[in-house]
Design a protein around this motif. Structure first.
Motif, PDB file in Angstrom:
ATOM      1  N   GLU A 127      23.639   1.504  40.809  1.00 15.91           N
ATOM      2  CA  GLU A 127      23.774   2.556  42.068  1.00 15.91           C
ATOM      3  C   GLU A 127      23.318   4.059  41.711  1.00 15.91           C
ATOM      4  OE1 GLU A 127      24.014   1.970  45.277  1.00 15.91           O
ATOM      5  OE2 GLU A 127      23.883  -0.069  44.821  1.00 15.91           O
ATOM      6  N   ASN A 128      23.783   4.283  40.399  1.00 16.47           N
ATOM      7  CA  ASN A 128      23.521   5.674  39.974  1.00 16.47           C
ATOM      8  C   ASN A 128      21.996   5.703  39.714  1.00 16.47           C
ATOM      9  OD1 ASN A 128      24.395   8.374  38.841  1.00 16.47           O
ATOM     10  ND2 ASN A 128      23.517   7.585  36.830  1.00 16.47           N
ATOM     11  N   ASP A 129      21.396   4.701  39.133  1.00 17.63           N
ATOM     12  CA  ASP A 129      19.921   4.860  39.041  1.00 17.63           C
ATOM     13  C   ASP A 129      19.194   4.814  40.440  1.00 17.63           C
ATOM     14  OD1 ASP A 129      20.043   4.796  36.163  1.00 17.63           O
ATOM     15  OD2 ASP A 129      19.728   2.562  35.949  1.00 17.63           O
ATOM     16  N   ARG A 130      19.860   4.041  41.178  1.00 19.67           N
ATOM     17  CA  ARG A 130      19.005   4.233  42.622  1.00 19.67           C
ATOM     18  C   ARG A 130      18.998   5.513  43.285  1.00 19.67           C
ATOM     19  NH1 ARG A 130      21.137  -0.387  46.321  1.00 19.67           N
ATOM     20  NH2 ARG A 130      19.376   0.180  47.698  1.00 19.67           N
ATOM     21  N   SER A 131      20.175   6.169  42.838  1.00 18.96           N
ATOM     22  CA  SER A 131      20.106   7.444  43.443  1.00 18.96           C
ATOM     23  C   SER A 131      19.232   8.429  42.816  1.00 18.96           C
ATOM     24  CB  SER A 131      21.820   8.040  43.311  1.00 18.96           C
ATOM     25  OG  SER A 131      21.898   9.372  43.659  1.00 18.96           O
ATOM     26  N   SER A 132      19.164   8.283  41.526  1.00 21.69           N
ATOM     27  CA  SER A 132      18.152   9.086  40.794  1.00 21.69           C
ATOM     28  C   SER A 132      16.731   8.913  41.114  1.00 21.69           C
ATOM     29  CB  SER A 132      18.233   8.923  39.239  1.00 21.69           C
ATOM     30  OG  SER A 132      19.508   9.378  38.880  1.00 21.69           O
ATOM     31  N   VAL A 133      16.469   7.795  41.305  1.00 23.50           N
ATOM     32  CA  VAL A 133      15.171   7.370  41.927  1.00 23.50           C
ATOM     33  C   VAL A 133      14.816   7.838  43.248  1.00 23.50           C
ATOM     34  CG1 VAL A 133      13.649   5.434  42.561  1.00 23.50           C
ATOM     35  CG2 VAL A 133      14.921   5.308  40.576  1.00 23.50           C
ATOM     36  N   ARG A 134      15.700   7.641  44.116  1.00 28.22           N
ATOM     37  CA  ARG A 134      15.591   8.359  45.570  1.00 28.22           C
ATOM     38  C   ARG A 134      15.548   9.734  45.427  1.00 28.22           C
ATOM     39  NH1 ARG A 134      19.498   4.378  47.132  1.00 28.22           N
ATOM     40  NH2 ARG A 134      21.106   5.925  46.700  1.00 28.22           N
ATOM     41  N   TYR A 135      16.351  10.547  44.422  1.00 25.88           N
ATOM     42  CA  TYR A 135      16.145  11.914  44.526  1.00 25.88           C
ATOM     43  C   TYR A 135      14.746  12.424  43.830  1.00 25.88           C
ATOM     44  CZ  TYR A 135      18.433  16.460  43.581  1.00 25.88           C
ATOM     45  OH  TYR A 135      18.778  17.778  43.802  1.00 25.88           O
ATOM     46  N   GLN A 136      14.293  11.849  42.785  1.00 30.68           N
ATOM     47  CA  GLN A 136      13.035  12.328  42.638  1.00 30.68           C
ATOM     48  C   GLN A 136      11.900  11.741  43.377  1.00 30.68           C
ATOM     49  OE1 GLN A 136      12.238  13.791  39.724  1.00 30.68           O
ATOM     50  NE2 GLN A 136      10.027  13.787  40.568  1.00 30.68           N
ATOM     51  N   PHE A 137      12.034  10.720  44.357  1.00 29.88           N
ATOM     52  CA  PHE A 137      11.020  10.317  45.304  1.00 29.88           C
ATOM     53  C   PHE A 137      11.180  11.373  46.267  1.00 29.88           C
ATOM     54  CE2 PHE A 137       9.771   7.813  49.071  1.00 29.88           C
ATOM     55  CZ  PHE A 137       8.866   7.191  48.523  1.00 29.88           C
ATOM     56  N   ILE A 138      12.118  12.031  46.641  1.00 33.62           N
ATOM     57  CA  ILE A 138      11.942  12.996  47.403  1.00 33.62           C
ATOM     58  C   ILE A 138      11.250  14.468  47.067  1.00 33.62           C
ATOM     59  CG2 ILE A 138      13.433  14.961  49.053  1.00 33.62           C
ATOM     60  CD1 ILE A 138      15.640  12.639  48.930  1.00 33.62           C
ATOM     61  N   LEU A 143      15.929  -2.369  41.079  1.00 33.54           N
ATOM     62  CA  LEU A 143      17.182  -1.910  41.438  1.00 33.54           C
ATOM     63  C   LEU A 143      17.965  -2.554  42.601  1.00 33.54           C
ATOM     64  CD1 LEU A 143      16.724   1.753  40.036  1.00 33.54           C
ATOM     65  CD2 LEU A 143      17.784  -0.196  38.893  1.00 33.54           C
ATOM     66  N   ALA A 144      17.175  -2.402  43.870  1.00 35.10           N
ATOM     67  CA  ALA A 144      17.621  -3.137  44.962  1.00 35.10           C
ATOM     68  C   ALA A 144      18.181  -4.431  44.857  1.00 35.10           C
ATOM     69  CB  ALA A 144      16.795  -3.018  46.232  1.00 35.10           C
ATOM     70  N   ASN A 145      17.142  -5.266  44.297  1.00 31.01           N
ATOM     71  CA  ASN A 145      17.424  -6.597  43.988  1.00 31.01           C
ATOM     72  C   ASN A 145      18.534  -6.859  42.873  1.00 31.01           C
ATOM     73  OD1 ASN A 145      15.405  -7.639  45.678  1.00 31.01           O
ATOM     74  ND2 ASN A 145      13.855  -7.305  43.956  1.00 31.01           N
ATOM     75  N   GLU A 146      18.745  -5.810  41.818  1.00 31.31           N
ATOM     76  CA  GLU A 146      19.587  -5.961  40.784  1.00 31.31           C
ATOM     77  C   GLU A 146      21.222  -5.662  41.621  1.00 31.31           C
ATOM     78  OE1 GLU A 146      19.314  -3.737  37.588  1.00 31.31           O
ATOM     79  OE2 GLU A 146      17.203  -4.884  36.963  1.00 31.31           O
ATOM     80  N   ALA A 147      21.079  -4.884  42.512  1.00 31.24           N
ATOM     81  CA  ALA A 147      22.409  -4.630  43.303  1.00 31.24           C
ATOM     82  C   ALA A 147      22.826  -5.616  43.926  1.00 31.24           C
ATOM     83  CB  ALA A 147      22.242  -3.196  43.961  1.00 31.24           C
ATOM     84  N   LYS A 148      21.748  -6.180  44.741  1.00 32.11           N
ATOM     85  CA  LYS A 148      21.948  -7.367  45.534  1.00 32.11           C
ATOM     86  C   LYS A 148      22.715  -8.444  44.999  1.00 32.11           C
ATOM     87  CE  LYS A 148      19.976 -10.221  49.051  1.00 32.11           C
ATOM     88  NZ  LYS A 148      18.663 -10.683  49.549  1.00 32.11           N
ATOM     89  N   GLU A 149      22.162  -8.695  43.820  1.00 33.54           N
ATOM     90  CA  GLU A 149      22.660  -9.943  43.000  1.00 33.54           C
ATOM     91  C   GLU A 149      23.906  -9.768  42.462  1.00 33.54           C
ATOM     92  OE1 GLU A 149      19.731 -10.493  39.583  1.00 33.54           O
ATOM     93  OE2 GLU A 149      18.054 -11.098  40.992  1.00 33.54           O
ATOM     94  N   LEU A 150      24.271  -8.311  42.052  1.00 28.90           N
ATOM     95  CA  LEU A 150      25.630  -7.875  41.527  1.00 28.90           C
ATOM     96  C   LEU A 150      26.499  -8.237  42.601  1.00 28.90           C
ATOM     97  CD1 LEU A 150      24.894  -5.125  39.370  1.00 28.90           C
ATOM     98  CD2 LEU A 150      25.623  -7.129  38.574  1.00 28.90           C
ATOM     99  N   ARG A 151      26.312  -7.805  44.004  1.00 26.27           N
ATOM    100  CA  ARG A 151      27.132  -7.981  45.094  1.00 26.27           C
ATOM    101  C   ARG A 151      27.699  -9.457  45.305  1.00 26.27           C
ATOM    102  NH1 ARG A 151      24.138  -3.503  46.983  1.00 26.27           N
ATOM    103  NH2 ARG A 151      22.700  -5.085  48.705  1.00 26.27           N
ATOM    104  N   SER A 152      26.331 -10.016  45.378  1.00 27.62           N
ATOM    105  CA  SER A 152      26.375 -11.463  45.405  1.00 27.62           C
ATOM    106  C   SER A 152      27.341 -12.232  44.566  1.00 27.62           C
ATOM    107  CB  SER A 152      25.136 -12.179  45.979  1.00 27.62           C
ATOM    108  OG  SER A 152      24.428 -12.260  44.757  1.00 27.62           O
ATOM    109  N   SER A 153      27.171 -11.907  43.299  1.00 31.68           N
ATOM    110  CA  SER A 153      27.827 -12.777  42.277  1.00 31.68           C
ATOM    111  C   SER A 153      29.400 -12.268  42.341  1.00 31.68           C
ATOM    112  CB  SER A 153      27.142 -12.268  40.976  1.00 31.68           C
ATOM    113  OG  SER A 153      27.418 -10.821  40.456  1.00 31.68           O
TER     114      SER A 153
END
Length: 249
Positions: free
Chosen positions: A191-202, A160-170
């Motif tokens: 970004e919503n998926d990244r937030s959910s992943v971080r939440y579950q990670f905690i 998801l971090a790579n996808e977000a980076k690609e979307l920002r650069s594009s």
């Protein structure tokens, strides 16, 4: 007075609470929060020398744990179905493997958990050695289920971090109204998926210590484990609250 009572009883928060309590997951997380608070408070009372007062909290903890085992009967099949669906999914290989292993471990954990409950309810009779073995195996499966969940979260977070980076650069490239709107929607979803992943990670990082202590991999006291369990229960309850809210829309 009647108006005030009506406002309290019919308040949207009260209605929302009833909807959450109407779900099995919502009830389980509330019971779990009470169970781990009781675990912490019993430890606290014992540490202060109030052994008699701690008895009722230990009893509450034990009864809530037993009741939650009853609520989870049938859950192993749910996790086996999730594992089968993950095998046939089109997700990335690493995410697929960790998902399958996580679901299989949770199925094993809850399967042995059912045997432990059946023995405590005197529905089946296990020897003391067999009961202890079932408890240990249940805890081991639980540990590894959380470990694979953590691995899954790390792998997915990287993607998801790579996808977000690609979307920002594009976004710096050639622009059009349609493509910009589509990119904004995709970026918000990532970004919503990244937030959910971080939440579950905690949640996973805190929860893993509970079965790890039960197995003997680490040695944390009931006070620490009670706080960890209470925090993750409230976090999961918050997610369920949000899910019920979205279902009303």
């Amino acid at each position: 007075m009647t108006t005030i009572a009506a406002q309290v009883i019919l308040h949207p928060a009260a209605t929302q609470s009833l909807k959450v309590l109407g779900t099995t997951l919502g009830r389980d997380k509330i019971y779990r929060a009470a169970q781990y608070f009781a675990r912490f408070y019993a430890w606290f009372l014992v540490s202060k020398g109030y052994n008699i007062q701690a008895v009722r909290w230990n009893a509450l903890k034990s009864h809530l744990a037993t009741g939650r085992k009853l609520m989870r009967i049938g859950k192993p099949l749910e996790h086996l179905q999730a594992a089968l669906k993950a095998i046939h999914s089109t997700t990335r290989f690493g995410e697929k493997v960790t998902t399958v292993l996580r679901q299989l471990c949770y199925a094993g954990y809850l399967g042995y958990d059912m045997a432990v409950w059946a023995n405590s309810a005197r529905f089946v009779t296990l020897s003391k050695e067999s009961s202890e073995k079932a408890n240990r195996r249940s805890a081991r499966f639980w540990v590894w289920g959380i470990v694979f969940s953590i691995c899954h979260g790390l792998i997915k977070a990287g993607r998801l971090a790579n996808e977000a980076k690609e979307l920002r650069s594009s976004s710096w490239g050639e622009k059009s109204t349609g493509s910009e709107a589509e990119r904004a929607v995709r970026y918000a979803a990532v970004e919503n998926d990244r937030s959910s992943v971080r939440y579950q990670f905690i949640i996973d990082l805190l929860d893993v210590w509970i079965p790890a202590t039960n197995v003997g991999y680490v040695n944390l006291n009931d006070g620490v484990l009670g706080i960890f369990g209470l925090i993750t229960s409230l976090m999961a309850l918050r997610s369920q609250w949000a899910a019920v809210s979205k279902s009303k829309v």
